[in-house]
Design a protein around this motif. Structure first.
Motif, mmCIF file in Angstrom:
data_model
loop_
_atom_site.group_PDB
_atom_site.id
_atom_site.type_symbol
_atom_site.label_atom_id
_atom_site.label_comp_id
_atom_site.label_asym_id
_atom_site.label_seq_id
_atom_site.Cartn_x
_atom_site.Cartn_y
_atom_site.Cartn_z
ATOM 1 N N UNK A 69 0.854 -1.175 0.000
ATOM 2 C CA UNK A 69 0.000 0.000 0.000
ATOM 3 C C UNK A 69 0.897 1.233 0.000
ATOM 4 N N UNK A 70 0.544 2.216 -0.785
ATOM 5 C CA UNK A 70 1.322 3.453 -0.853
ATOM 6 C C UNK A 70 0.429 4.598 -0.395
ATOM 7 N N UNK A 71 0.867 5.307 0.626
ATOM 8 C CA UNK A 71 0.091 6.427 1.147
ATOM 9 C C UNK A 71 0.563 7.701 0.452
ATOM 10 N N UNK A 72 -0.343 8.373 -0.205
ATOM 11 C CA UNK A 72 -0.005 9.604 -0.912
ATOM 12 C C UNK A 72 -0.769 10.776 -0.289
ATOM 13 N N UNK A 102 -3.467 4.832 -1.153
ATOM 14 C CA UNK A 102 -4.331 5.316 -0.076
ATOM 15 C C UNK A 102 -4.062 6.808 0.077
ATOM 16 N N UNK A 103 -5.068 7.619 -0.072
ATOM 17 C CA UNK A 103 -4.886 9.068 0.067
ATOM 18 C C UNK A 103 -4.954 9.467 1.547
ATOM 19 N N UNK A 104 -4.059 10.343 1.947
ATOM 20 C CA UNK A 104 -4.084 10.896 3.304
ATOM 21 C C UNK A 104 -4.502 12.363 3.221
ATOM 22 N N UNK A 105 -5.749 12.667 3.490
ATOM 23 C CA UNK A 105 -6.204 14.059 3.359
ATOM 24 C C UNK A 105 -5.537 15.005 4.362
ATOM 25 N N UNK A 106 -5.041 14.456 5.477
ATOM 26 C CA UNK A 106 -4.450 15.286 6.538
ATOM 27 C C UNK A 106 -2.929 15.203 6.543
ATOM 28 N N UNK A 107 -2.344 14.935 5.390
ATOM 29 C CA UNK A 107 -0.892 14.726 5.358
ATOM 30 C C UNK A 107 -0.115 15.928 5.880
ATOM 31 N N UNK A 108 -0.691 17.146 5.716
ATOM 32 C CA UNK A 108 0.019 18.349 6.143
ATOM 33 C C UNK A 108 0.135 18.447 7.657
ATOM 34 N N UNK A 109 -0.626 17.624 8.383
ATOM 35 C CA UNK A 109 -0.578 17.663 9.850
ATOM 36 C C UNK A 109 0.530 16.786 10.414
ATOM 37 N N UNK A 110 1.318 16.187 9.564
ATOM 38 C CA UNK A 110 2.451 15.439 10.063
ATOM 39 C C UNK A 110 2.459 13.990 9.601
ATOM 40 N N UNK A 156 -3.578 6.919 8.171
ATOM 41 C CA UNK A 156 -4.392 6.668 6.973
ATOM 42 C C UNK A 156 -4.051 5.310 6.376
ATOM 43 N N UNK A 157 -2.775 4.992 6.344
ATOM 44 C CA UNK A 157 -2.381 3.694 5.824
ATOM 45 C C UNK A 157 -2.825 2.553 6.722
ATOM 46 N N UNK A 158 -2.686 2.731 8.017
ATOM 47 C CA UNK A 158 -3.098 1.679 8.957
ATOM 48 C C UNK A 158 -4.596 1.420 8.859
#
Length: 542
Positions: free
Chosen positions: A391-394, A413-421, A428-430
């Motif tokens: 799985x690749x979290x982007x 897998x998209x992480x909408x909150x990636x900017x939070x760290x 998101x990946x888990x």
């Protein structure tokens, strides 16, 4: 090999015999102490350790176990990489396991440091099931003992251990008929027999029926003999009670030879072993009409694996031949039993969502390294490893990152909150992990030198039931990435915040941490800055 307490100040280069817990890390059993370890131990007030120093005649445990595994493992067995003095052997395909009992006994009798344990000879194994394990008990084996063991293995005429795969056996079934036997019973026998044969990779190529008398059976055998088959089965309408009964008499009337009647396996006592023109012929016991395990299964498995079965082989089946229904011997022929997984299912989670802010305007994950985007190196290594899924979290520039990885068998897998760290991308990946994943390997997308072989070594060392529930690489005593976590820690990992890493979890569960020493520094090399990228590219130049 010298074993015992050693002043910490003199312990550099020694092997720890027992784990030592430091304030920020744990030094596991078998760890080779370096100068930094010795300094940290001293700072922690530990002035002595129980350790081992090798002598010239010692062969380190992993080296010895690997050499012995190579010497005794034959075709059909896959050799795992050694760890903690142990090498496991697994079946590469479905088949029957065979072992040279005398050779194994000799090997186990050479020296207490050398042990080999196997499943019983002639056990049926499905692909991926463990067949044997070689364990060096202390931290090293004496070289003369290892040399003697290798000599025993090499002197054997056949491989000491092997897995004989099933062949596509073609089988014909003849059933004799009496008025007392209903047609539906004969039909059921055909269905059950076909399932049995398919379970060992074969085919019921034909079925015929005849009257329950010697002449009719001989004629039926004659007709079947012309078919393209490897094995002939005969199920009598009445059980065989004597070598002069209808089935053996019919086989002999057709030109066959009866080798043995009866077997010391229950159920299955009334099996008849015969042949005609070199082709095996089996008179089936009445229990063969049932899908429950019986002596016929044992004979069928061996024949399907290309193992000849003679009178002596039948007579040697008595030990273990009292078959009972226990969980490890379920009714085995209602279709092929589901193979039990031999190893945990591992999901590789590649974190590729970060903003790459330290690199400047460019997204470092998309920068070319050796002809492809940097993130592709980490993903390709995960895909080439023994991880069961990737799985690749982007997040940051998600479309561009996913486009750079197009065509690869990875799930995004998209992480909408990636900017939070980093923690938000990890969570998101888990959250996207499948329920059947037993462990998660957390990889960083900016580590382009990690190789599939390194990941495989982490997976091989992963054994939660043996206290290795968190596995990570180490280089010269420094811990690196990726880190393999048992599923039990996922809820705690979901509690991480901001850019908080998992260091606190490692310290909290130090007794479950196992490090695997790596031969290069790829596990320490992540690329965050233009200077780091320049150094990486400089190193890559011929």
């Amino acid at each position: 090999m010298k074993f015992g307490p050693l002043p910490t100040a003199l312990a550099e280069g020694a092997v720890l015999a027992h784990s030592q817990v430091l304030p920020d890390r744990r030094l596991g059993k078998g760890h080779v102490l370096n100068a930094a370890d010795v300094a940290d131990l001293a700072d922690a007030g530990i002035d002595a350790v129980i350790a081992v120093r090798f002598e010239p005649e010692d062969v380190p445990e992993d080296t010895a176990a690997a050499a012995l595994a190579e010497a005794i493992a034959g075709p059909g067995l896959r050799i795992e990489a050694p760890f903690t003095g142990r090498v496991n052997l697994f079946a590469e395909t479905d088949g029957v396991f065979t072992a040279d009992r005398a050779a194994i006994d000799r090997l186990n009798g050479l020296h207490e440091a050398i042990t080999i344990a196997t499943v019983p000879a002639f056990d049926e194994l499905t692909a991926g099931r463990m067949a044997a394990t070689i364990k060096i008990i202390p931290f090293a084996a004496p070289r003369d003992a290892l040399d003697a063991a290798l000599a025993v293995a090499h002197a054997a005429r056949e491989p000491v251990l092997r897995l004989r795969p099933y062949r596509p056996l073609r089988v014909h079934l003849i059933q004799t008929e009496l008025p007392s036997v209903a047609a539906k019973t004969l039909d059921k026998t055909v269905r059950i027999t076909a399932e049995r044969i398919e379970a060992v990779g074969g085919t019921l190529a034909g079925e015929s029926r005849c009257a329950h008398d010697e002449a009719a059976l001989a004629a039926a055998i004659d007709r079947a003999h012309g078919a393209d088959i490897d094995l002939l089965l005969v199920a009598g309408a009445s059980a065989i009670t004597d070598r002069r009964d209808v089935l053996p008499a019919g086989i002999e009337a057709a030109g066959g030879v009866v080798h043995h009647f009866g077997m010391p396996v229950d159920p299955g006592n009334l099996l008849l072993l015969a042949e005609r023109d070199g082709r095996p012929v089996l008179g089936l016991p009445g229990c063969a009409r049932s899908p429950k395990l019986n002596g016929f299964d044992w004979v069928l498995q061996r024949l399907a694996a290309g193992i000849p079965v003679g009178r002596a082989d039948i007579m040697a089946m008595g030990v273990g031949g009292l078959l009972t229904e226990i969980p490890t011997r379920p009714q085995p022929r209602r279709g092929k039993p589901e193979p039990k997984p031999s190893r945990p299912r591992i999901a590789a989670l590649v974190l590729a969502a970060g903003r790459s802010s330290r690199m400047g305007a460019d997204n470092k994950l998309l920068m070319p390294v050796d002809g492809k985007p940097m993130v592709a190196h980490a993903v390709d290594a995960a895909l080439a490893s023994r991880a069961d899924m990737v799985l690749v979290v982007t997040g940051h520039q998600a479309e561009a990152v996913e486009a750079a990885l197009a065509g690869r068998e990875a799930r995004f897998v998209r992480s909408p909150d990636y900017a939070d760290g980093l923690s938000r991308s990890l969570i998101a990946g888990l959250e996207a992990l499948p329920d059947d994943a037993d462990g998660v390997l957390v990889c960083l997308g900016d580590m382009p030198r990690i190789a599939a072989e390194a990941i495989d070594r982490l997976i091989e060392a992963f054994a939660p039931d043996q206290g290795r529930a968190i596995v990570l690489p180490s280089v010269g005593g420094r811990r690196g990435n990726p880190v393999l976590w048992d599923r039990r820690f996922i809820d705690e990992m979901k509690g991480l915040v901001g850019d908080e890493g998992a260091r606190a979890l490692l310290a909290r569960h130090a007794d479950q941490v196992h490090t695997v020493a790596m031969e290069d520094d790829a596990a320490l090399l992540d690329v965050d800055t233009p200077e780091a990228m320049a150094a990486l590219l400089q190193d890559a130049r011929p």
